[in-house]
Design a protein around this motif. Structure first.
Motif, PDB file in Angstrom:
ATOM      1  N   GLU A  12       0.965  -1.329   0.041  1.00  0.00           N
ATOM      2  CA  GLU A  12       0.036  -0.271  -0.066  1.00  0.00           C
ATOM      3  C   GLU A  12       0.689   1.179   0.080  1.00  0.00           C
ATOM      4  O   GLU A  12       0.602   2.108  -0.747  1.00  0.00           O
ATOM      5  N   THR A  13       1.853   1.331   0.741  1.00  0.00           N
ATOM      6  CA  THR A  13       2.700   2.604   0.745  1.00  0.00           C
ATOM      7  C   THR A  13       3.431   2.862  -0.448  1.00  0.00           C
ATOM      8  O   THR A  13       3.338   3.895  -0.838  1.00  0.00           O
ATOM      9  N   GLN A  14       3.698   1.808  -1.040  1.00  0.00           N
ATOM     10  CA  GLN A  14       4.650   1.945  -2.330  1.00  0.00           C
ATOM     11  C   GLN A  14       3.568   2.296  -3.332  1.00  0.00           C
ATOM     12  O   GLN A  14       3.963   3.283  -4.309  1.00  0.00           O
ATOM     13  N   GLY A  15       2.331   2.044  -3.348  1.00  0.00           N
ATOM     14  CA  GLY A  15       1.360   2.128  -4.222  1.00  0.00           C
ATOM     15  C   GLY A  15       1.079   3.887  -4.087  1.00  0.00           C
ATOM     16  O   GLY A  15       0.738   4.522  -4.955  1.00  0.00           O
ATOM     17  N   TYR A  16       0.801   4.208  -2.642  1.00  0.00           N
ATOM     18  CA  TYR A  16       0.801   5.487  -2.679  1.00  0.00           C
ATOM     19  C   TYR A  16       1.675   6.386  -3.074  1.00  0.00           C
ATOM     20  O   TYR A  16       1.578   7.698  -3.619  1.00  0.00           O
ATOM     21  N   PHE A  17       3.136   6.156  -2.784  1.00  0.00           N
ATOM     22  CA  PHE A  17       4.141   6.929  -3.354  1.00  0.00           C
ATOM     23  C   PHE A  17       3.933   7.043  -4.989  1.00  0.00           C
ATOM     24  O   PHE A  17       4.328   8.301  -5.289  1.00  0.00           O
ATOM     25  N   SER A  18       3.550   6.057  -5.623  1.00  0.00           N
ATOM     26  CA  SER A  18       3.707   5.884  -6.965  1.00  0.00           C
ATOM     27  C   SER A  18       2.359   6.924  -7.334  1.00  0.00           C
ATOM     28  O   SER A  18       2.462   7.566  -8.282  1.00  0.00           O
ATOM     29  N   GLN A  19       1.078   6.730  -6.581  1.00  0.00           N
ATOM     30  CA  GLN A  19       0.148   7.891  -7.099  1.00  0.00           C
ATOM     31  C   GLN A  19       0.655   9.466  -6.879  1.00  0.00           C
ATOM     32  O   GLN A  19       0.436  10.055  -7.561  1.00  0.00           O
ATOM     33  N   GLN A  20       1.413   9.908  -5.653  1.00  0.00           N
ATOM     34  CA  GLN A  20       2.208  11.051  -5.669  1.00  0.00           C
ATOM     35  C   GLN A  20       2.726  11.388  -6.650  1.00  0.00           C
ATOM     36  O   GLN A  20       2.801  12.479  -7.338  1.00  0.00           O
ATOM     37  N   ILE A  21       3.719  10.489  -7.261  1.00  0.00           N
ATOM     38  CA  ILE A  21       4.726  10.949  -8.340  1.00  0.00           C
ATOM     39  C   ILE A  21       4.019  11.040  -9.654  1.00  0.00           C
ATOM     40  O   ILE A  21       4.117  11.768 -10.230  1.00  0.00           O
ATOM     41  N   ALA A  22       2.962  10.029  -9.694  1.00  0.00           N
ATOM     42  CA  ALA A  22       2.172  10.016 -11.109  1.00  0.00           C
ATOM     43  C   ALA A  22       1.566  11.463 -11.142  1.00  0.00           C
ATOM     44  O   ALA A  22       1.578  12.030 -12.012  1.00  0.00           O
ATOM     45  N   GLU A  23       0.856  11.825  -9.962  1.00  0.00           N
ATOM     46  CA  GLU A  23       0.105  13.143 -10.069  1.00  0.00           C
ATOM     47  C   GLU A  23       1.159  14.388 -10.330  1.00  0.00           C
ATOM     48  O   GLU A  23       0.753  15.091 -11.280  1.00  0.00           O
ATOM     49  N   ALA A  24       2.280  14.192  -9.874  1.00  0.00           N
ATOM     50  CA  ALA A  24       3.206  15.451 -10.201  1.00  0.00           C
ATOM     51  C   ALA A  24       3.714  15.026 -11.624  1.00  0.00           C
ATOM     52  O   ALA A  24       3.930  16.066 -12.215  1.00  0.00           O
ATOM     53  N   MET A  25       3.851  13.878 -12.124  1.00  0.00           N
ATOM     54  CA  MET A  25       3.983  13.560 -13.298  1.00  0.00           C
ATOM     55  C   MET A  25       3.037  14.419 -14.484  1.00  0.00           C
ATOM     56  O   MET A  25       3.669  14.906 -15.587  1.00  0.00           O
ATOM     57  N   ARG A  26       2.013  14.484 -14.094  1.00  0.00           N
ATOM     58  CA  ARG A  26       0.879  14.795 -14.978  1.00  0.00           C
ATOM     59  C   ARG A  26       1.178  16.318 -15.190  1.00  0.00           C
ATOM     60  O   ARG A  26       0.574  16.799 -16.116  1.00  0.00           O
ATOM     61  N   ALA A  27       1.073  16.954 -13.788  1.00  0.00           N
ATOM     62  CA  ALA A  27       1.321  18.390 -13.867  1.00  0.00           C
ATOM     63  C   ALA A  27       2.448  18.650 -14.596  1.00  0.00           C
ATOM     64  O   ALA A  27       2.593  20.004 -15.126  1.00  0.00           O
ATOM     65  N   LEU A  28       3.735  18.153 -15.067  1.00  0.00           N
ATOM     66  CA  LEU A  28       4.783  18.379 -15.822  1.00  0.00           C
ATOM     67  C   LEU A  28       4.398  17.919 -17.196  1.00  0.00           C
ATOM     68  O   LEU A  28       5.167  18.177 -18.087  1.00  0.00           O
TER      69      LEU A  28
END
Length: 392
Positions: A12-28
């Motif tokens: 779960e924690t690593q999935g959450y990290f991935s979601q946070q990075i993905a959100e930032a990548m979409r902003a980029l």
């Protein structure tokens, strides 16, 4: 812009990290796809609709997708990443000694990203053939970025600790599995680490092997490292338990969120407030209600843990042990409070002094928030990953 695949649905924690990075990548400007490991075949079908040849990369944690999963292998045993020529950027949040069996069979276009400087040195020494970098410490998440944090004086919990506990004796079956001589050998390493907590596990293991056997071939030393992960676990749970025990036995109530804490030997268990294990968002919610968050580093000796930055970004005071990396970015008494693993008997005094001065705690919490917000969110890490994958 590269298209990026991430994983969720397992740890779960690593999935959450991935979601946070993905959100930032979409902003980029990147297109992203979250592959749900709990619904693998369904996700594979969706992935092929997302996939663009020569323009898709994988960012994963701890070898997800590279652990022999059937749905990522073709009939000849080749991974999907090799067949489709997908570069992979694997962020490894544990010591590499846990993953030798995966490191010896990585995909062709594989990049290993370490969260600790000593992990990076370990990879350079024992797996020099693998492409590495950049060093990327863990980061934190602000639960309510558009709202002010609850003032320290109004918070519900004096001290909280997030993380599981395991009785160190659980690992004795590995320590005693051969004979008395090996048992003494392994306990010698453990005693050395507990007496000298600034040392790395690999540093101590190598020193004790050389003392016992003289110089050994590098390949044999490499094999030995992979065979003693139980020493790392024994030591990290010992110090985690001691930190909480020191506070509880001194009369300080500690709310612990995680499994296993009912097994902690404690002279005053009434001060150990057992709470439910929480997911990532649940932990962040509790940090928003805590005055002090206790962190015990999981034997990272040149890196950070997300607990530090999660604490700061959600307005609590971070109480942590340190290492050279943390010494470069943290300031004891200004944006956090630092204790020594060599002198954990001082923890109750540190906590009592903090709790007696809520105004000073508020200043520390505010400064910690500013520091973490400026440099240590997942959006900051995403920018580093963006530069890496775009220049590949």
């Amino acid at each position: 812009m590269k298209k990026i695949m991430f994983f969720e649905g397992d740890i779960e924690t690593q999935g959450y990290f991935s979601q946070q990075i993905a959100e930032a990548m979409r902003a980029l400007g990147h297109e992203t796809f979250m592959y749900d490991l709990s619904r693998a075949w369904n996700s594979t079908e969706k992935f092929f609709r997302f996939f663009e040849r020569e323009n898709t990369v994988l960012i994963n944690f701890n070898f997800h997708g590279m652990s022999g999963e059937d749905y990522f292998l073709d009939e000849s045993g080749r991974t999907m990443w090799d067949v489709l020529h997908i570069p992979s950027y694997n962020i490894v949040v544990d010591h590499p000694m846990y993953y030798h069996h995966f490191l010896e069979n990585v995909p062709h276009n594989y990049h290993h990203i370490s969260i600790d400087g000593h992990h990076e040195k370990y990879m350079k020494r024992f797996f020099p053939e693998i492409e590495r970098g950049p060093f990327l410490p863990l980061a934190g998440t602000e639960l309510n970025p558009n709202r002010s944090n609850v003032p320290i004086a109004c918070r519900k919990y004096d001290v909280m600790m997030v993380g599981n506990y395991c009785v160190p004796q659980t690992f004795e079956k590995f320590i005693t599995r051969i004979d008395d001589e090996y048992t003494a050998f392994y306990y010698g390493m453990i005693d050395d680490l507990l007496a000298n907590p600034d040392k790395t596990v690999e540093e101590v293991v190598e020193a004790h092997i050389i003392e016992e056997m003289g110089d050994v071939p590098e390949e044999e030393l490499k094999k030995a490292m992979a065979a003693v992960t139980f020493i790392d676990l024994y030591v990290r749970y010992t110090v985690r338990g001691r930190a909480v025990q020191q506070l509880a036995d001194a009369g300080i109530k500690v709310h612990v969120f995680g499994d296993g804490w009912q097994l902690l030997p404690c002279g005053h268990p009434e001060n150990l407030i057992l709470m439910d294990k929480l997911d990532s968002v649940g932990c962040l919610k509790k940090l928003c209600q805590s005055k002090i968050s206790l962190n015990v580093m999981p034997w990272f000796k040149d890196g950070a843990h997300d607990r530090i930055f999660n604490t700061m970004l959600n307005g609590a005071v971070c109480l942590t042990d340190s290492n050279p990396f943390l010494d470069r970015i943290l300031h004891d008494g200004a944006d956090c409070s630092i204790y020594s693993l060599k002198h954990m008997e001082s923890l109750p005094e540190i906590v009592s002094a903090l709790l007696s001065d809520p105004d000073q705690m508020q200043k520390m919490a505010d400064e910690g928030y500013r520091m973490a917000k400026a440099e240590h969110t997942w959006a900051h890490r995403a920018r580093e990953l963006h530069k890496l994958i775009e220049r590949a």
